[in-house]
Design a protein around this motif. Structure first.
Motif, PDB file in Angstrom:
ATOM      1  N   GLY A  51       0.812  -1.213   0.000  1.00  0.00           N
ATOM      2  CA  GLY A  51       0.000   0.000   0.000  1.00  0.00           C
ATOM      3  C   GLY A  51       0.850   1.270   0.000  1.00  0.00           C
ATOM      4  N   GLY A  52       2.131   1.117  -0.178  1.00  0.00           N
ATOM      5  CA  GLY A  52       3.020   2.266  -0.264  1.00  0.00           C
ATOM      6  C   GLY A  52       3.553   2.774   1.066  1.00  0.00           C
ATOM      7  N   ILE A  53       3.238   2.080   2.153  1.00  0.00           N
ATOM      8  CA  ILE A  53       3.659   2.557   3.475  1.00  0.00           C
ATOM      9  C   ILE A  53       5.179   2.581   3.604  1.00  0.00           C
ATOM     10  CG2 ILE A  53       3.676   2.029   5.941  1.00  0.00           C
ATOM     11  CD1 ILE A  53       0.853   1.022   5.672  1.00  0.00           C
ATOM     12  N   ASN A  54       5.821   1.441   3.351  1.00  0.00           N
ATOM     13  CA  ASN A  54       7.268   1.384   3.518  1.00  0.00           C
ATOM     14  C   ASN A  54       7.982   2.357   2.588  1.00  0.00           C
ATOM     15  OD1 ASN A  54       7.200  -0.503   5.573  1.00  0.00           O
ATOM     16  ND2 ASN A  54       7.321  -2.233   4.182  1.00  0.00           N
ATOM     17  N   ASP A  55       7.497   2.463   1.367  1.00  0.00           N
ATOM     18  CA  ASP A  55       8.103   3.401   0.425  1.00  0.00           C
ATOM     19  C   ASP A  55       7.992   4.838   0.932  1.00  0.00           C
ATOM     20  OD1 ASP A  55       9.349   3.599  -2.301  1.00  0.00           O
ATOM     21  OD2 ASP A  55       7.672   5.002  -2.550  1.00  0.00           O
ATOM     22  N   LYS A  56       6.820   5.183   1.425  1.00  0.00           N
ATOM     23  CA  LYS A  56       6.612   6.551   1.917  1.00  0.00           C
ATOM     24  C   LYS A  56       7.427   6.828   3.189  1.00  0.00           C
ATOM     25  CE  LYS A  56       3.156  10.052   2.029  1.00  0.00           C
ATOM     26  NZ  LYS A  56       1.867  10.417   1.530  1.00  0.00           N
ATOM     27  N   ILE A  57       7.594   5.820   4.019  1.00  0.00           N
ATOM     28  CA  ILE A  57       8.362   6.001   5.251  1.00  0.00           C
ATOM     29  C   ILE A  57       9.847   6.173   4.947  1.00  0.00           C
ATOM     30  CG2 ILE A  57       9.178   4.845   7.356  1.00  0.00           C
ATOM     31  CD1 ILE A  57       6.363   3.621   7.590  1.00  0.00           C
ATOM     32  N   PHE A  58      10.389   5.345   4.047  1.00  0.00           N
ATOM     33  CA  PHE A  58      11.836   5.276   3.892  1.00  0.00           C
ATOM     34  C   PHE A  58      12.414   5.978   2.658  1.00  0.00           C
ATOM     35  CE2 PHE A  58      10.824   1.384   6.371  1.00  0.00           C
ATOM     36  CZ  PHE A  58      11.468   1.766   7.541  1.00  0.00           C
ATOM     37  N   ARG A  59      11.626   6.223   1.633  1.00  0.00           N
ATOM     38  CA  ARG A  59      12.143   6.703   0.349  1.00  0.00           C
ATOM     39  C   ARG A  59      12.992   7.970   0.463  1.00  0.00           C
ATOM     40  NH1 ARG A  59      13.299   4.580  -4.033  1.00  0.00           N
ATOM     41  NH2 ARG A  59      11.353   3.495  -4.047  1.00  0.00           N
ATOM     42  N   LYS A  60      12.567   8.953   1.201  1.00  0.00           N
ATOM     43  CA  LYS A  60      13.266  10.250   1.251  1.00  0.00           C
ATOM     44  C   LYS A  60      13.971  10.485   2.576  1.00  0.00           C
ATOM     45  CE  LYS A  60       9.816  12.233  -1.822  1.00  0.00           C
ATOM     46  NZ  LYS A  60       8.709  13.179  -1.922  1.00  0.00           N
ATOM     47  N   ARG A  61      14.097   9.453   3.371  1.00  0.00           N
ATOM     48  CA  ARG A  61      14.625   9.597   4.714  1.00  0.00           C
ATOM     49  C   ARG A  61      16.137   9.410   4.740  1.00  0.00           C
ATOM     50  NH1 ARG A  61      11.364  11.279   7.441  1.00  0.00           N
ATOM     51  NH2 ARG A  61       9.659  10.195   6.486  1.00  0.00           N
ATOM     52  N   PRO A  62      16.865  10.250   5.479  1.00  0.00           N
ATOM     53  CA  PRO A  62      18.307  10.028   5.651  1.00  0.00           C
ATOM     54  C   PRO A  62      18.556   8.736   6.437  1.00  0.00           C
ATOM     55  CG  PRO A  62      17.647  12.183   6.523  1.00  0.00           C
ATOM     56  CD  PRO A  62      16.399  11.462   6.133  1.00  0.00           C
ATOM     57  N   LEU A  63      19.728   8.140   6.231  1.00  0.00           N
ATOM     58  CA  LEU A  63      20.053   6.869   6.889  1.00  0.00           C
ATOM     59  C   LEU A  63      19.948   6.953   8.409  1.00  0.00           C
ATOM     60  CD1 LEU A  63      23.011   5.352   4.847  1.00  0.00           C
ATOM     61  CD2 LEU A  63      20.665   4.528   5.023  1.00  0.00           C
ATOM     62  N   ILE A  64      20.331   8.071   8.991  1.00  0.00           N
ATOM     63  CA  ILE A  64      20.272   8.199  10.449  1.00  0.00           C
ATOM     64  C   ILE A  64      18.826   8.104  10.945  1.00  0.00           C
ATOM     65  CG2 ILE A  64      20.240  10.730  10.505  1.00  0.00           C
ATOM     66  CD1 ILE A  64      22.207   8.542  12.941  1.00  0.00           C
ATOM     67  N   GLN A  65      17.883   8.655  10.190  1.00  0.00           N
ATOM     68  CA  GLN A  65      16.472   8.546  10.567  1.00  0.00           C
ATOM     69  C   GLN A  65      15.943   7.136  10.342  1.00  0.00           C
ATOM     70  OE1 GLN A  65      14.109  11.641   8.789  1.00  0.00           O
ATOM     71  NE2 GLN A  65      15.289  13.275   9.756  1.00  0.00           N
ATOM     72  N   ILE A  66      16.411   6.490   9.274  1.00  0.00           N
ATOM     73  CA  ILE A  66      16.031   5.086   9.048  1.00  0.00           C
ATOM     74  C   ILE A  66      16.525   4.245  10.222  1.00  0.00           C
ATOM     75  CG2 ILE A  66      16.405   3.052   7.578  1.00  0.00           C
ATOM     76  CD1 ILE A  66      16.494   5.002   5.175  1.00  0.00           C
ATOM     77  N   ALA A  67      17.747   4.504  10.670  1.00  0.00           N
ATOM     78  CA  ALA A  67      18.296   3.776  11.819  1.00  0.00           C
ATOM     79  C   ALA A  67      17.461   4.036  13.072  1.00  0.00           C
ATOM     80  CB  ALA A  67      19.755   4.170  12.051  1.00  0.00           C
ATOM     81  N   GLY A  68      17.054   5.277  13.278  1.00  0.00           N
ATOM     82  CA  GLY A  68      16.229   5.611  14.439  1.00  0.00           C
ATOM     83  C   GLY A  68      14.888   4.900  14.412  1.00  0.00           C
ATOM     84  N   ILE A  69      14.243   4.897  13.249  1.00  0.00           N
ATOM     85  CA  ILE A  69      12.958   4.206  13.098  1.00  0.00           C
ATOM     86  C   ILE A  69      13.142   2.712  13.342  1.00  0.00           C
ATOM     87  CG2 ILE A  69      11.197   3.522  11.404  1.00  0.00           C
ATOM     88  CD1 ILE A  69      11.602   6.368  10.153  1.00  0.00           C
ATOM     89  N   ALA A  70      14.192   2.143  12.758  1.00  0.00           N
ATOM     90  CA  ALA A  70      14.450   0.708  12.920  1.00  0.00           C
ATOM     91  C   ALA A  70      14.733   0.359  14.381  1.00  0.00           C
ATOM     92  CB  ALA A  70      15.622   0.284  12.030  1.00  0.00           C
ATOM     93  N   LEU A  71      15.456   1.224  15.073  1.00  0.00           N
ATOM     94  CA  LEU A  71      15.791   0.960  16.478  1.00  0.00           C
ATOM     95  C   LEU A  71      14.560   1.025  17.376  1.00  0.00           C
ATOM     96  CD1 LEU A  71      18.078   0.297  18.431  1.00  0.00           C
ATOM     97  CD2 LEU A  71      18.412   2.756  18.741  1.00  0.00           C
ATOM     98  N   ILE A  72      13.749   2.059  17.192  1.00  0.00           N
ATOM     99  CA  ILE A  72      12.514   2.197  17.975  1.00  0.00           C
ATOM    100  C   ILE A  72      11.616   0.981  17.755  1.00  0.00           C
ATOM    101  CG2 ILE A  72      10.337   3.485  18.130  1.00  0.00           C
ATOM    102  CD1 ILE A  72      12.016   6.035  17.527  1.00  0.00           C
TER     103      ILE A  72
END
Length: 189
Positions: free
Chosen positions: A86-107
């Motif tokens: 449904g496009g959720i993962n794409d919308k969450i991660f597509r434009k995000r810097p790696l540090i924010q991806i790491a933060g989301i993954a850690l939480i």
């Protein structure tokens, strides 16, 4: 009733991440409340947290890499429609810097592993916790390949917890999977 993909399109990236963080904080709060209810205090959790470097690498990092490699192979083998969430993962991660991806993954890794392995698996068992984990990922329930994938990951990480009884290993495996797959989405052309 609106389809999930339509709702996702209406949310900004910031709103979607905010909802994700809120949902993960609710899971963390639920883990804390349930642990107090089932265990009385946090001392029963203490032995599930051991800094075992080789074990964390062997049972956390390596299984995480195996899951990511299998997921990438499935994406290559199967048509894209089978992996459309449904496009959720794409919308969450597509434009995000790696540090924010790491933060989301850690939480996500911490809150979900504390709840599903630290509370549910230790209280109700491996199968119940693994099935609940898959059910929480509700957006995958109508997509057979995604459902099989999340069930496999859930049972695999649950099995790692059975072997190690160490939440650091399952948190690490979960983090590796979410971070690397988020990075793949981020850099995918």
């Amino acid at each position: 009733m609106q389809k999930q993909s339509e709702i996702i399109k209406q949310l900004t990236d910031k709103e979607l991440v905010k909802q994700l963080v809120i949902s993960q904080m609710l899971l963390l709060l639920l883990a804390i409340i349930l642990s107090l209810f089932f265990f009385g205090d946090f001392s029963d959790w203490a032995h599930y947290f051991r800094l075992d470097g080789p074990g964390i690498i062997y049972y956390g990092v390596l299984p995480g890499l195996i899951i990511v490699i299998l997921d990438i192979l499935f994406v290559i083998i199967f048509p894209e429609k089978y992996y459309d969430d449904g496009g959720i993962n794409d919308k969450i991660f597509r434009k995000r810097p790696l540090i924010q991806i790491a933060g989301i993954a850690l939480i996500t890794a911490i809150s979900e592993e504390l709840l599903f392995r630290g509370v549910l698996q230790t209280t109700f068992g491996y199968v119940v916790a693994s099935i609940f984990f898959a059910v929480v990922h509700i957006r995958y329930l109508k997509k057979p390949l995604l459902l099989i994938s999340v069930l496999f990951v859930s049972f695999y990480i649950g099995y790692i917890f059975l072997l190690t009884e160490n939440l650091y290993t399952t948190i690490t495996a979960h983090f590796v999977v979410d971070f690397l797959l988020g990075a793949v989405i981020r850099f995918k052309k």
